[in-house]
Design an enzyme around this catalytic site. Structure first.
Site, PDB file in Angstrom:
ATOM      1  N   GLY A  69       0.815  -1.202   0.000  1.00 56.10           N
ATOM      2  CA  GLY A  69       0.000   0.000   0.000  1.00 56.10           C
ATOM      3  C   GLY A  69       0.850   1.253   0.000  1.00 56.10           C
ATOM      4  O   GLY A  69       0.513   2.258  -0.640  1.00 56.10           O
ATOM      5  N   CYS A 320       4.710   7.904  24.401  1.00 54.63           N
ATOM      6  CA  CYS A 320       5.373   6.977  25.318  1.00 54.63           C
ATOM      7  C   CYS A 320       5.724   5.652  24.649  1.00 54.63           C
ATOM      8  O   CYS A 320       6.476   4.856  25.203  1.00 54.63           O
ATOM      9  CB  CYS A 320       4.487   6.707  26.528  1.00 54.63           C
ATOM     10  SG  CYS A 320       3.927   8.183  27.383  1.00 54.63           S
TER      11      CYS A 320
END
Length: 460
Positions: A69, A320
């Site tokens: 893709g 994070c």
């Protein structure tokens, strides 16, 4: 172990597996050769192209199979820009496009072109008129995803396509996340997709270019795939991709209805079960299988590990969990809370029992992470002493700056301020989001010797 990360890659569909195994025996030869084996391979490739084109809503000779893709996106953008170079070198994209689109835009800019990012609202959707205002006389191409890969919000493709048509600008639609659920609204000029998003094998992308769209393939080419994707076609994988696309489309209506109900349950129950949670993305105009939420005072990477240990595979756009320690560009563009971000994307066949179990596991997982990080157990104010405080969170990563802010906000009187010093990019999103959730005033950001100073005024 429940797999809740279908937006990254869906499990291989049974039809894809069957088609792949069958094509390995029949489709190994070169489809460009005229001998019996080559003719057999060509028949399989042509049949796969016809099936995929029917699902996309284009002619078979408008459809190219690529190696992924991402390759389809890169080839589609570069080819369309080159084909319309006489018009100009301006590109328009939304701020929440897949990274492959933004990387193409950056490459285009480095080569002397220009591009405009259209901003989105808090749900992650572009406004059609805002998109139209970005179109210029020298705009060669516009790009808009059909639905967002991180928060599931559907984009106003039909409205934008009509505006692009009126302006004479071709529109490329990245349909990677939505094509398995149904056709893209009419009006697009180029379309890209990726088979592993709907349960096909990895390594197969689709690039559709409507007849009449000026297109000049870039890079070395050969006689294969209309000169738009050089190299030997992986016919077994292509056959499996087309077969699985047809299969998931046949199941899409019923499965979308069932999964939407499960996602609605997650959207409703998570804020009830876990305090200080923000569910992000459009609640209505969204993919049926995807929900994203962010948890205050939570380290996203630790939370994902806790959920993984409890048997659930999910994803995150939190800084994070990023090696760059910056929030995803999607959450940043939306201006929503990024810390403790969790994306749940349910594959076909997910059971109610799996979802109920996830809702049982999530609250103690979040509570455990918060406890380890020393997050405040409650945010009730305490008697105030100073009218202003400074919190030094320099060098500390999300969610620590917000945790430190929450710990001391009650130590200033109503009307007093807390200034958080932070060099963590996530603080730029998470501190304003905390203020909105806790009904405090975000005064703004000021420059500091290192990083930035974020000023918050206590209102209650």
């Amino acid at each position: 172990m429940p797999y809740f990360d279908a937006a990254s890659a869906a499990p291989l569909h049974p039809v894809a597996r069957q088609a792949l195994l069958a094509a390995l025996d029949e489709g190994w030869a070169d489809p460009a050769r005229l001998h019996r084996e080559g003719r057999r391979a060509r028949l399989l490739l042509d049949a796969a192209r016809e099936a995929a084109a029917e699902a996309v809503g284009c002619r078979p000779d408008e459809l190219t199979f690529t190696s992924s893709g991402t390759r389809a996106v890169h080839s589609g953008i570069s080819g369309a820009l080159a084909g319309r170079r006489r018009v100009g070198r301006h590109l328009v994209v939304s701020a929440v496009e897949h990274s492959s689109v933004l990387h193409s835009a950056a490459t285009h800019e480095s080569g002397g072109g220009t591009f405009t990012e259209v901003p989105v609202d808090g749900t992650g959707a572009v406004g059609a008129q805002a998109y139209a205002s970005a179109l210029r006389e020298d705009t060669a191409l516009a790009c808009l995803q059909s639905a967002n890969h991180e928060v599931g919000t559907e984009q106003p493709v039909a409205e934008v396509a009509e505006l692009c048509r009126a302006a004479g600008v071709p529109l490329l639609v990245d349909a990677a996340q939505s094509l398995g659920w149904g056709p893209v609204p009419a009006g697009w000029s180029l379309l890209t997709a990726s088979a592993h998003k709907w349960g096909g094998p990895a390594g197969v992308g689709l690039l559709a270019v409507r007849k009449g769209v000026r297109f000049a393939a870039q890079g070395p080419t050969d006689e294969r795939e209309s000169g738009r994707a050089a190299g030997f076609e992986d016919i077994p994988a292509i056959v499996a991709a087309a077969a699985s696309l047809r299969a998931v489309r046949a199941e899409a209506a019923a499965e979308a209805l069932r999964l939407r109900a499960l996602v609605d349950r997650i959207r409703a129950r998570v804020p009830e079960l876990v305090p200080d949670v923000e569910v992000v993305g459009d609640p209505v105009r969204r993919l049926p299988h995807l929900v994203t939420f962010s948890c205050l005072y939570v380290d996203g990477e630790t939370l994902l590990h806790e959920l993984d240990r409890s048997g659930f595979s999910v994803s995150s756009g939190s800084s994070c969990t990023s090696s760059t320690l910056t929030p995803s560009h999607v959450l940043r563009a939306m201006g929503v809370l990024s810390e403790g971000n969790v994306r749940v994307s349910l594959p076909a066949g997910t059971s109610e029992e799996d979802v109920d179990r996830f809702l049982e596991v999530l609250p103690p997982a979040v509570a455990g992470v918060r406890e380890k990080l020393g997050a405040p157990a409650a945010t009730a104010p305490s008697p105030a002493a100073a009218t202003s405080l400074v919190v030094d969170a320099l060098g500390r990563r999300c969610p620590i700056p917000v945790i430190e802010l929450a710990k001391v906000i009650g130590e200033v009187p109503v009307g007093g301020t807390v200034t958080v010093l932070s060099d963590d990019e996530a603080a730029r999103l998470d501190i304003p989001a905390w203020c909105a959730m806790r009904e405090q005033e975000y005064v703004g950001e000021e420059p500091a010797d290192r990083g930035s100073a974020y000023v918050v005024r206590r209102l209650s």
